[in-house]
Design a protein around this motif. Structure first.
Motif, PDB file in Angstrom:
ATOM      1  N   SER A  71      56.562 -14.850  37.043  1.00  0.00           N
ATOM      2  CA  SER A  71      56.973 -13.577  37.637  1.00  0.00           C
ATOM      3  C   SER A  71      58.451 -13.627  38.017  1.00  0.00           C
ATOM      4  O   SER A  71      59.200 -12.678  37.771  1.00  0.00           O
ATOM      5  CB  SER A  71      56.121 -13.280  38.876  1.00  0.00           C
ATOM      6  OG  SER A  71      54.763 -13.101  38.534  1.00  0.00           O
ATOM      7  N   ALA A 122      60.878 -13.235  35.296  1.00  0.00           N
ATOM      8  CA  ALA A 122      60.967 -11.872  34.766  1.00  0.00           C
ATOM      9  C   ALA A 122      62.021 -11.042  35.499  1.00  0.00           C
ATOM     10  O   ALA A 122      62.225  -9.867  35.162  1.00  0.00           O
ATOM     11  CB  ALA A 122      59.607 -11.184  34.849  1.00  0.00           C
ATOM     12  N   TYR A 123      62.688 -11.629  36.462  1.00  0.00           N
ATOM     13  CA  TYR A 123      63.737 -10.908  37.198  1.00  0.00           C
ATOM     14  C   TYR A 123      64.806 -10.363  36.255  1.00  0.00           C
ATOM     15  O   TYR A 123      65.351  -9.282  36.484  1.00  0.00           O
ATOM     16  CB  TYR A 123      64.376 -11.825  38.234  1.00  0.00           C
ATOM     17  CG  TYR A 123      65.546 -11.200  38.965  1.00  0.00           C
ATOM     18  CD1 TYR A 123      65.336 -10.249  39.959  1.00  0.00           C
ATOM     19  CD2 TYR A 123      66.855 -11.542  38.661  1.00  0.00           C
ATOM     20  CE1 TYR A 123      66.390  -9.663  40.638  1.00  0.00           C
ATOM     21  CE2 TYR A 123      67.931 -10.969  39.328  1.00  0.00           C
ATOM     22  CZ  TYR A 123      67.695 -10.036  40.312  1.00  0.00           C
ATOM     23  OH  TYR A 123      68.746  -9.456  40.973  1.00  0.00           O
ATOM     24  N   TYR A 153      64.408  -9.005  33.652  1.00  0.00           N
ATOM     25  CA  TYR A 153      63.938  -7.751  33.074  1.00  0.00           C
ATOM     26  C   TYR A 153      63.631  -6.712  34.151  1.00  0.00           C
ATOM     27  O   TYR A 153      62.873  -5.780  33.915  1.00  0.00           O
ATOM     28  CB  TYR A 153      62.672  -7.990  32.245  1.00  0.00           C
ATOM     29  CG  TYR A 153      62.826  -8.989  31.124  1.00  0.00           C
ATOM     30  CD1 TYR A 153      63.735  -8.769  30.091  1.00  0.00           C
ATOM     31  CD2 TYR A 153      62.067 -10.150  31.093  1.00  0.00           C
ATOM     32  CE1 TYR A 153      63.884  -9.691  29.058  1.00  0.00           C
ATOM     33  CE2 TYR A 153      62.191 -11.063  30.066  1.00  0.00           C
ATOM     34  CZ  TYR A 153      63.106 -10.836  29.051  1.00  0.00           C
ATOM     35  OH  TYR A 153      63.238 -11.738  28.030  1.00  0.00           O
ATOM     36  N   LYS A 154      64.225  -6.870  35.340  1.00  0.00           N
ATOM     37  CA  LYS A 154      63.870  -5.989  36.448  1.00  0.00           C
ATOM     38  C   LYS A 154      64.190  -4.527  36.151  1.00  0.00           C
ATOM     39  O   LYS A 154      63.563  -3.627  36.712  1.00  0.00           O
ATOM     40  CB  LYS A 154      64.559  -6.427  37.739  1.00  0.00           C
ATOM     41  CG  LYS A 154      66.069  -6.308  37.773  1.00  0.00           C
ATOM     42  CD  LYS A 154      66.615  -6.870  39.088  1.00  0.00           C
ATOM     43  CE  LYS A 154      68.133  -6.769  39.139  1.00  0.00           C
ATOM     44  NZ  LYS A 154      68.608  -5.387  39.251  1.00  0.00           N
ATOM     45  N   PRO A 210      60.926  -2.983  33.122  1.00  0.00           N
ATOM     46  CA  PRO A 210      59.655  -3.521  33.630  1.00  0.00           C
ATOM     47  C   PRO A 210      58.624  -3.827  32.559  1.00  0.00           C
ATOM     48  O   PRO A 210      57.818  -4.749  32.722  1.00  0.00           O
ATOM     49  CB  PRO A 210      59.165  -2.421  34.580  1.00  0.00           C
ATOM     50  CG  PRO A 210      59.944  -1.193  34.217  1.00  0.00           C
ATOM     51  CD  PRO A 210      61.240  -1.676  33.701  1.00  0.00           C
ATOM     52  N   GLY A 254      59.266  -7.214  31.384  1.00  0.00           N
ATOM     53  CA  GLY A 254      58.869  -8.160  32.425  1.00  0.00           C
ATOM     54  C   GLY A 254      57.376  -8.404  32.427  1.00  0.00           C
ATOM     55  O   GLY A 254      56.914  -9.547  32.563  1.00  0.00           O
ATOM     56  N   SER A 296      56.470 -10.459  29.351  1.00  0.00           N
ATOM     57  CA  SER A 296      56.912 -11.839  29.542  1.00  0.00           C
ATOM     58  C   SER A 296      55.966 -12.605  30.446  1.00  0.00           C
ATOM     59  O   SER A 296      55.567 -13.730  30.141  1.00  0.00           O
ATOM     60  CB  SER A 296      58.330 -11.849  30.123  1.00  0.00           C
ATOM     61  OG  SER A 296      58.721 -13.149  30.491  1.00  0.00           O
ATOM     62  N   THR A 297      55.587 -11.983  31.573  1.00  0.00           N
ATOM     63  CA  THR A 297      54.729 -12.660  32.546  1.00  0.00           C
ATOM     64  C   THR A 297      53.315 -12.836  32.026  1.00  0.00           C
ATOM     65  O   THR A 297      52.780 -13.950  31.967  1.00  0.00           O
ATOM     66  CB  THR A 297      54.700 -11.861  33.859  1.00  0.00           C
ATOM     67  OG1 THR A 297      56.031 -11.752  34.367  1.00  0.00           O
ATOM     68  CG2 THR A 297      53.826 -12.558  34.889  1.00  0.00           C
ATOM     69  N   THR A 303      55.202  -8.095  39.422  1.00  0.00           N
ATOM     70  CA  THR A 303      56.631  -7.822  39.380  1.00  0.00           C
ATOM     71  C   THR A 303      57.397  -9.076  39.781  1.00  0.00           C
ATOM     72  O   THR A 303      56.815 -10.039  40.282  1.00  0.00           O
ATOM     73  CB  THR A 303      56.990  -6.682  40.350  1.00  0.00           C
ATOM     74  OG1 THR A 303      56.376  -6.935  41.619  1.00  0.00           O
ATOM     75  CG2 THR A 303      56.473  -5.340  39.830  1.00  0.00           C
ATOM     76  N   TYR A 304      58.710  -9.029  39.574  1.00  0.00           N
ATOM     77  CA  TYR A 304      59.531 -10.206  39.829  1.00  0.00           C
ATOM     78  C   TYR A 304      59.542 -10.622  41.288  1.00  0.00           C
ATOM     79  O   TYR A 304      59.885 -11.761  41.609  1.00  0.00           O
ATOM     80  CB  TYR A 304      60.969  -9.960  39.359  1.00  0.00           C
ATOM     81  CG  TYR A 304      61.709  -8.914  40.156  1.00  0.00           C
ATOM     82  CD1 TYR A 304      62.420  -9.261  41.299  1.00  0.00           C
ATOM     83  CD2 TYR A 304      61.706  -7.576  39.771  1.00  0.00           C
ATOM     84  CE1 TYR A 304      63.096  -8.308  42.038  1.00  0.00           C
ATOM     85  CE2 TYR A 304      62.378  -6.622  40.500  1.00  0.00           C
ATOM     86  CZ  TYR A 304      63.069  -6.981  41.630  1.00  0.00           C
ATOM     87  OH  TYR A 304      63.727  -6.031  42.370  1.00  0.00           O
TER      88      TYR A 304
END
Length: 445
Positions: A158, A161-162, A164-165, A168, A171, A174-175, A398-399
């Motif tokens: 998570s 994934a920042y 890709y903030k 989203p 992100g 990815s996660t 989320t990140y």
């Protein structure tokens, strides 16, 4: 946010800032968690409420915090495949180990059972609570405001994934992609170990089906593939190992999750302490700071068990507050899917009505199921307490969820203030319901 409540919202936000920046990470059973529990106890003393603290043992890595162990199991099984192809009896040990990991994952990680706690390192956690009695001291029912003091280990995928903030979707891919691939690899090696142990057992006992299977062309191709696939599954399993960063200094700072819950619970009880004329009639209000929620709801479990025979669980309503920060996602959590627990429908309606009255619009339409894990409403509901969980949180990973990036700069004091108004509105509805209907027990329609 109502202007007359602004100072309470500001104090709640100040508590959130102190928790995240002065205390920092607060893993279950850690010194940081205890510091925050003691801090919230001191806040209660400031307003003339003497707190009580009840300690309990917790095994922080026995539940969701132990997910990296499943990853290591996948890595080890992948490597052992190369030995088991020559030493067939190894499959039996690998299968047994895989079954143990599976049972632990289902019972301990998914269902939050305490069966395996004794096999993991223990620590001491605590629940800290204080009670405010109505004028005259006599009460007919109790409203428990609860939040958890601990934070989670940083979920590396998570946090990564920042980058890709601002995108989203990337992100999320990815996660979930890393975690999903890793989980498939772990479960694949466990399944192969069990299947190969069964096949070899058939051979050892002279079963004709086993001999036909190993002499088939498809089994030959599968055996050949087993020289290559474990390389992939070992790499994939490392994504599971990386899931939770073991570094305590790198753990979540827990501004949203869940300093906001503890801070709002305190702000509300302080409000009624300073405005006794607004206290619900013949109602006791309890501010409960639960420990070790991130270790599998251990604090709320301990509280429910400790008070199952006293009036803290009789004719009691629980507003569990867990993460109030994302202004576009105000919601009432009505069910823990993994825990098979439906929360109180009376309280669900109270929250939805309050959102509407305050003009709060939500992308989740004000209502969600908790799809994974659990929240402190589950032990409360099972103890016969009417309970739901109130949140304002994007339900998608989320990140900032369970990462060190969960800091107060990310959200606004006004959002916390809206949460304060919501809780006051629901308390008014509980008081009206209690006066009209009395207590009818948890509704789980």
């Amino acid at each position: 946010m109502k202007e007359e409540n602004r100072r309470y919202a500001q104090e709640a936000f100040d508590i959130v800032t102190h928790a995240a920046k002065k205390i920092g990470s607060r893993l279950p059973g850690s010194e940081g968690e205890k510091k925050y529990a003691d801090y919230m106890g001191d806040k209660l003393r400031e307003i003339g409420i003497e707190p009580k603290q009840e300690e309990f043992a917790v095994s922080p890595r026995a539940s969701i915090g132990g997910i990296p162990y499943a990853g290591w199991a996948g890595v080890i099984l992948s490597l052992l495949v190369y030995f088991a192809l020559s030493i067939h009896t190894l499959w039996y040990g690998m299968a047994l180990s895989g079954i143990v990991v599976l049972v632990w994952l289902v019972a301990g990680v998914f269902l939050y059972k305490t069966w395996f706690d004794m096999f993991f390192k223990q620590a001491i956690s605590q629940n800290t609570y204080g009670e405010l009695l109505p004028p005259g001291g006599e009460y007919d029912y109790t409203i428990i405001l609860s939040g958890h003091t601990d934070t989670s280990w940083t979920w590396r995928h998570s946090e990564h994934a920042y980058k890709y903030k601002d995108k989203p979707v990337l992100g999320i891919i990815s996660t979930y992609g890393k975690v999903g691939f890793g989980a498939i690899c772990v479960f694949y090696e466990i399944a192969v170990s069990i299947a190969m142990a069964i096949i070899n057992l058939g051979i050892d006992t002279g079963a004709a089906w086993a001999y036909r299977l190993i002499e088939s062309a498809s089994f030959g191709r599968f055996t050949l593939a087993m020289y290559f696939i474990p390389i992939i599954t070992a790499i994939g399993s490392m994504f599971v190992v990386m899931w939770a960063d073991p570094n305590e200094k790198n753990a979540s700072r827990g501004a949203m999750d869940n300093a906001t819950g503890c801070a709002l619970s305190y702000a509300v009880i302080k409000y009624f302490k300073e405005h006794p004329e607004k206290m619900p009639e013949r109602c006791r209000i309890v501010d409960l700071n639960c420990g070790s929620e991130e270790a599998g709801l251990r604090g709320s479990m301990a509280f429910a068990a400790e008070h199952k025979d006293d009036d803290l669980s009789k004719n009691a309503w629980n507003i569990n507050i867990d993460s109030v920060a994302d202004k576009e996602y105000f919601e009432v959590v009505i069910q823990d899917d993994w825990q098979f627990t439906r929360f109180d429908t009376d309280m669900e309606k109270m929250f939805k009505d309050t959102f509407a009255e305050l003009g709060i619009e939500s992308k989740t339409n004000g209502c969600i199921h908790n799809p994974v894990g659990g929240c402190d409403s589950t032990p409360m509901t099972k103890a016969g307490i009417k309970s739901v969980t109130f949140a304002a949180q994007n339900p998608v990973l989320t990140y900032y969820y369970h990462t060190w990036r969960d800091m107060p700069e990310r959200f606004e004091m006004e959002t916390v203030g809206d949460g304060f108004d919501v809780v006051l509105g629901v308390i008014d509805k509980i008081a009206a319901f209690q006066k009209a209907n009395g207590y009818n027990g948890p509704q789980k329609k």
